[in-house]
Design an enzyme around this catalytic site. Structure first.
Site, PDB file in Angstrom:
ATOM      1  N   SER A 179      54.772  38.014  33.471  1.00 23.37           N
ATOM      2  CA  SER A 179      56.114  37.654  33.010  1.00 23.37           C
ATOM      3  C   SER A 179      56.765  36.543  33.829  1.00 23.37           C
ATOM      4  O   SER A 179      57.604  35.820  33.313  1.00 23.37           O
ATOM      5  CB  SER A 179      57.007  38.885  33.005  1.00 23.37           C
ATOM      6  N   HIS A 207      54.519  40.123  26.827  1.00 25.70           N
ATOM      7  CA  HIS A 207      54.613  38.678  26.559  1.00 25.70           C
ATOM      8  C   HIS A 207      53.441  38.151  25.742  1.00 25.70           C
ATOM      9  O   HIS A 207      53.293  36.940  25.594  1.00 25.70           O
ATOM     10  CB  HIS A 207      54.742  37.911  27.875  1.00 25.70           C
ATOM     11  N   LYS A 242      61.039  41.287  23.072  1.00 20.41           N
ATOM     12  CA  LYS A 242      60.662  39.911  23.428  1.00 20.41           C
ATOM     13  C   LYS A 242      60.356  39.121  22.158  1.00 20.41           C
ATOM     14  O   LYS A 242      61.286  38.773  21.445  1.00 20.41           O
ATOM     15  CB  LYS A 242      59.577  39.936  24.478  1.00 20.41           C
TER      16      LYS A 242
HETATM   17  C1  PLP Z   1      60.079  43.107  29.889  1.00 20.81           C
HETATM   18  C2  PLP Z   1      58.840  43.769  30.330  1.00 20.81           C
HETATM   19  C3  PLP Z   1      58.688  45.156  30.255  1.00 20.81           C
HETATM   20  C4  PLP Z   1      59.828  46.069  29.891  1.00 20.81           C
HETATM   21  O1  PLP Z   1      60.137  45.990  28.539  1.00 20.81           O
HETATM   22  P1  PLP Z   1      61.597  46.396  28.051  1.00 20.81           P
HETATM   23  O2  PLP Z   1      61.412  46.693  26.614  1.00 20.81           O
HETATM   24  O3  PLP Z   1      62.457  45.217  28.310  1.00 20.81           O
HETATM   25  O4  PLP Z   1      62.003  47.591  28.845  1.00 20.81           O
HETATM   26  C5  PLP Z   1      57.473  45.703  30.607  1.00 20.81           C
HETATM   27  N1  PLP Z   1      56.457  44.922  31.022  1.00 20.81           N
HETATM   28  C6  PLP Z   1      56.579  43.593  31.121  1.00 20.81           C
HETATM   29  C7  PLP Z   1      55.415  42.782  31.603  1.00 20.81           C
HETATM   30  C8  PLP Z   1      57.773  42.968  30.800  1.00 20.81           C
HETATM   31  O5  PLP Z   1      57.915  41.659  30.937  1.00 20.81           O
END
Ligand code: PLP
Length: 394
Positions: A179, A207, A242
């Site tokens: 991320s 992602h 995302k």
């Molecule tokens: C954003 C993210 C999460 C958490 O997801 P949310 O739905 O925002 O709680 C988990 N793993 C990674 C790699 C992330 O970037």
């Protein structure tokens, strides 16, 4: 207590690590009014522009007619037809037998890891894994082994150690796309090692979902892009906050995996079900993901950004994903550059420890299918000026 709190806050400020909220009037599309000023944002994870898509918003509004909330956990009376339709759509998009919804990616990771392993087992993780995977490992009570970022040889040493030490279960958990770095895990090699050492591979597709995949499953994520399927990447977690532009998360895999998690994942069982409006918005977002050429547009924007940034001699990292970090190292420099970008009309994430390792503070630039080439040109020109003015050699 008050003294303790204030001392810790003062310490954070002195370290240049204090974080502030920015106040937005609405989701960036990618324009947003931030703290009263209109800015072009390059900081959101809405890679396909679905958060502000009028059809998604209309579907979500229609979904609200099913009730403002789910009114109970999924296993009591909070599991509606719209949830089941969304789970089926996720299974279809990811090429898995089944899928299970979670309230967020954080909850999914914690729930899955702590349901699958516990005391006497081992969880092996990349050092740069997302905090939610690390916390899931801690909560599970399993022994915790780390390896240097994306280092397959270091991973193998840890898998050997894990196997020699015990005959319990071994879970390898990695981000498919990192991320804060935008690079991808060597998933095909990792899957090979998992087979060799009888370890279970879990890929966090936060992602990767929606933006990459295989010919058959173009939105499934980084595991599909690496040629893996349900047998070789048996546990995939994806977030809906995302590329889907919404909220919530899922785990996809075999029918048995999903049935098991339904029974044993505490972050699934002991929480209110996803609101039906969110499920309806997500369902339509996934349909648009499949139908519209959004990934192609995003990839064109990523290529354009990298070409133009190279022309400005900006210090790009080895990332072909929508996440394009500029490592500046020092917290003060990162803050000064992001401040100056904001003055010029651009919002970029200033990422500092503890989110990233000490000495690797960075600007995290994220691209979206909704960006125009002109907006990217504007950002790069402002960035070159800002870097010069804080005397970062470019
Ligand atoms: C954003 C993210 C999460 C958490 O997801 P949310 O739905 O925002 O709680 C988990 N793993 C990674 C790699 C992330 O970037």
């Amino acid at each position: 207590m008050q003294d303790f709190l204030e001392a810790r806050l003062a310490e954070r400020r002195a370290q240049q690590l204090y974080r502030y909220h920015k106040l937005l009037t609405a989701a960036p599309g990618p324009l947003a009014v931030v703290d009263g000023r209109e800015l072009v944002t390059f900081s959101s994870n809405d890679y396909l522009g679905l958060a502000t898509h009028p059809e998604v918003i209309a579907a979500q509004q229609r979904g609200a007619a099913l009730g403002a909330g789910a009114t109970a956990s999924h296993l009591v009376n909070g599991h509606f037809e719209i949830h089941q339709q969304l789970q089926n759509k996720i299974a279809e998009v990811t090429g898995r037998e089944a899928a299970l919804l979670f309230g967020s990616g954080y909850m999914a990771n914690v729930g899955v890891i702590s349901a699958l392993v516990g005391r006497g087992d081992v969880v092996v993780q990349d050092k740069l894994n997302h905090a939610s995977l690390i916390d899931g490992g801690r909560i599970s009570g399993a022994d915790y082994l780390r390896f240097a970022h994306n280092d397959v040889a270091a991973l193998e040493i840890q898998l050997q150690r894990a196997r020699e030490k015990r005959d319990g279960k071994i879970l390898l958990a990695v981000d498919g796309v990192y991320s804060m770095d935008g690079d991808t895990a060597p998933l095909a090699e990792m899957a090979g090692l998992c087979k060799q050492y009888d370890a279970w591979l879990m890929v966090d597709e936060a992602h990767g979902f929606g933006v990459m995949g295989s010919n058959h499953f173009p939105c499934a994520g980084s595991a599909a892009a690496a040629g893996l399927d349900q047998d070789t990447a048996p546990i995939i977690m994806g977030t809906l906050g995302k590329a889907a532009g919404n909220a919530g998360a899922f785990v996809a895999g075999s029918r048995a995996l999903i049935d098991y998690l339904t029974q044993f994942a505490r972050t699934y069982i002991y929480t209110t079900g996803m609101s039906p409006a969110v499920a309806a918005g997500n369902l339509h977002a996934l349909e648009l993901m499949q139908e519209l050429p959004l990934r192609e547009t995003l990839n064109a924007r990523i290529r354009y950004f990298r070409q133009r940034a190279a022309a400005y001699s900006l210090p790009l990292e080895n990332s072909t994903s929508a996440i394009q970090p500029l490592l500046l190292g020092c917290e003060k420099t990162v803050l000064a550059v992001s401040e100056q970008l904001q003055q010029s009309g651009f919002l970029v994430g200033a990422i500092r420890p503890p989110t990233v390792p000490a000495g690797t503070a960075r600007l995290r630039i994220t691209l979206s299918a909704a960006h125009s080439e002109a907006q990217i040109d504007g950002l790069l020109s402002a960035l070159a000026t800002a870097l010069q003015s804080v005397a970062v050699p470019v």
